[in-house]
Enzyme design. Structure first.
Site, short mmCIF file in Angstrom:
data_model
loop_
_atom_site.label_atom_id
_atom_site.label_comp_id
_atom_site.label_asym_id
_atom_site.label_seq_id
_atom_site.Cartn_x
_atom_site.Cartn_y
_atom_site.Cartn_z
N ARG A 222 -29.04 44.19 75.80
CA ARG A 222 -28.97 42.54 76.05
C ARG A 222 -30.06 42.07 74.96
O ARG A 222 -30.98 41.29 75.27
CB ARG A 222 -29.89 42.52 77.49
N SER B 41 -26.91 38.04 86.40
CA SER B 41 -27.80 39.01 86.60
C SER B 41 -29.04 38.58 86.09
O SER B 41 -29.31 38.11 84.94
CB SER B 41 -27.35 40.32 85.71
N GLU C 236 -33.66 38.86 82.62
CA GLU C 236 -32.77 38.86 81.39
C GLU C 236 -32.59 37.36 80.94
O GLU C 236 -32.67 37.04 79.79
CB GLU C 236 -31.40 39.09 82.15
#
Length: 383
Positions: free
Chosen positions: A189, A267, A369
């Site tokens: 990520r 998410s 995130e």
């Protein structure tokens, strides 16, 4: 420090040709409400929105915009950002589209995709053409140009697995750059573009996809079982990439809310990576804990399992709650039943509530995130 790469000749030529008859005013909406431009549906008033419909508009538009003092801010699909109520910035919104086959043989195909293409539609297009590798990334919201920033990933696959190159414009120096995959500094990520957030506008992304319909990645969760049932329903004994794609679409639709119906940004927390020894201790106390070995010393833990096990599914601080079916997703209920839009402060309250709860119960720190943007268009790791 900005990496040094060669300017793309074709892009530069296209840009220079557009300079003579370029009219920036036609691209501008001012002031601009960005509520419809972020999937969390946060009300955000920006100074102006500049919609870039062609790649050739990038260079002259930015040159003119930088004559002023207001910062530039790139907003793609808005699926991974938490915006403030006021954004003192000139917002660049690239929507240019196109898919080009660069090379093809019996085993593989190389594509170059414009940044304004919808990500999920690209996945459908490639799989339906018999080009495989992206199927596990089906139904991820957003546009192609934003996908490398976060190195999007799902069900055992990350964007970097198929990516070959990127073309991007560096806002501070107003120069075009070409990136090979290694230059992008991909991690979980993460990427160079995330580390240098706000400095790059990605216009093209290259992929190399394979044509082997027997090569699938279905080892994650319930994917293999559902994919096999789909194949058998089609009188096939072995699963293929198209079965994996449809299985993942079915799974995501059953668990994840559609941002168009219930606003969210996917998410919300990263799956934390902890020491294998700590994971073993937690496994002794919680035999059902979900984790995936990263290497001998580290294990990635399913953040959704942690939140669910802590009894936080469907919980939070109104109007931002975890989703009733997928605890990893925060949803904005104010968009459905309130005349007052939710704000960054509302999201932060629920975020910190969950982080404290998980830290207290499991001793694990959860990391957000989506990126946090302040009023001056700066990306911040905190809060």
């Amino acid at each position: 420090m900005c990496p040094s790469f060669h300017t793309t000749a074709s892009v530069t030529t296209a840009s220079n040709q557009a300079d003579s008859d370029f009219n920036l005013a036609k691209l501008i909406t001012a002031p601009a409400q960005l509520l419809a431009h972020n999937t969390m549906r946060l009300s955000c008033q920006a100074m102006q929105l500049i919609t870039l419909e062609q790649e050739a508009q990038v260079e002259p538009a930015i040159a003119k915009l930088k004559e002023g003092d207001a910062p530039l801010f790139v907003l793609s699909g808005g699926s991974n950002v938490i915006l403030p109520k006021q954004l003192q910035a000139q917002v660049l919104h690239p929507v240019f589209k196109g898919i080009e086959v660069l090379a093809e043989d019996e085993h593989s195909v190389s594509l170059e995709v414009m940044g304004g293409e919808n990500w999920h539609e690209l996945v459908l297009y490639t799989v339906n053409n018999g080009w495989y590798g992206l199927e596990n990334l089906a139904l991820i919201p957003g546009l192609v140009g934003a996908s490398p920033v976060q190195n999007i990933g799902a069900y055992g696959v990350q964007l970097e697995d198929c990516l070959t190159h990127i073309k991007a414009f560096h806002l501070p120096t107003q120069k075009w750059h070409d990136f090979d995959k290694a230059d992008c500094q991909f991690n979980y990520r993460d990427s160079l573009f995330k580390q240098q957030a706000g400095q790059w506008l990605i216009t093209r992304v290259g992929f190399k996809l394979h044509k082997d319909a027997t090569q699938v990645n279905a080892d994650y969760g319930d994917v293999a079982c559902l994919a096999l049932s789909l194949a058998q329903a089609d009188n096939r004994s072995a699963i293929g990439p198209i079965d994996v794609m449809h299985a993942i679409i079915d799974i995501r639709q059953s668990k994840l809310p559609d941002p168009a119906v219930l606003p969210n940004c996917g998410s919300f927390f990263k799956n934390p990576i902890i020491g294998t020894e700590q994971f073993a201790q937690l496994q002794h106390e919680y035999p059902g804990i979900v984790g995936y070995r990263v290497d001998e010393a580290h294990t990635k833990v399913a953040a959704g399992w942690l939140i669910d096990t802590a009894g936080l599914k469907g919980q939070g601080i109104n109007p931002i709650l975890t989703h009733a079916k997928q605890a990893l997703v925060l949803v904005n209920h104010s968009a459905l039943d309130s005349t007052t839009p939710a704000s960054q402060a509302d999201i932060l309250a629920t975020q910190q509530f969950i982080q404290r709860s998980i830290k207290d119960k499991f001793g694990i720190e959860l990391e957000r995130e989506p990126v946090w943007v302040d009023e001056q268009a700066s990306y911040t790791a905190a809060p």
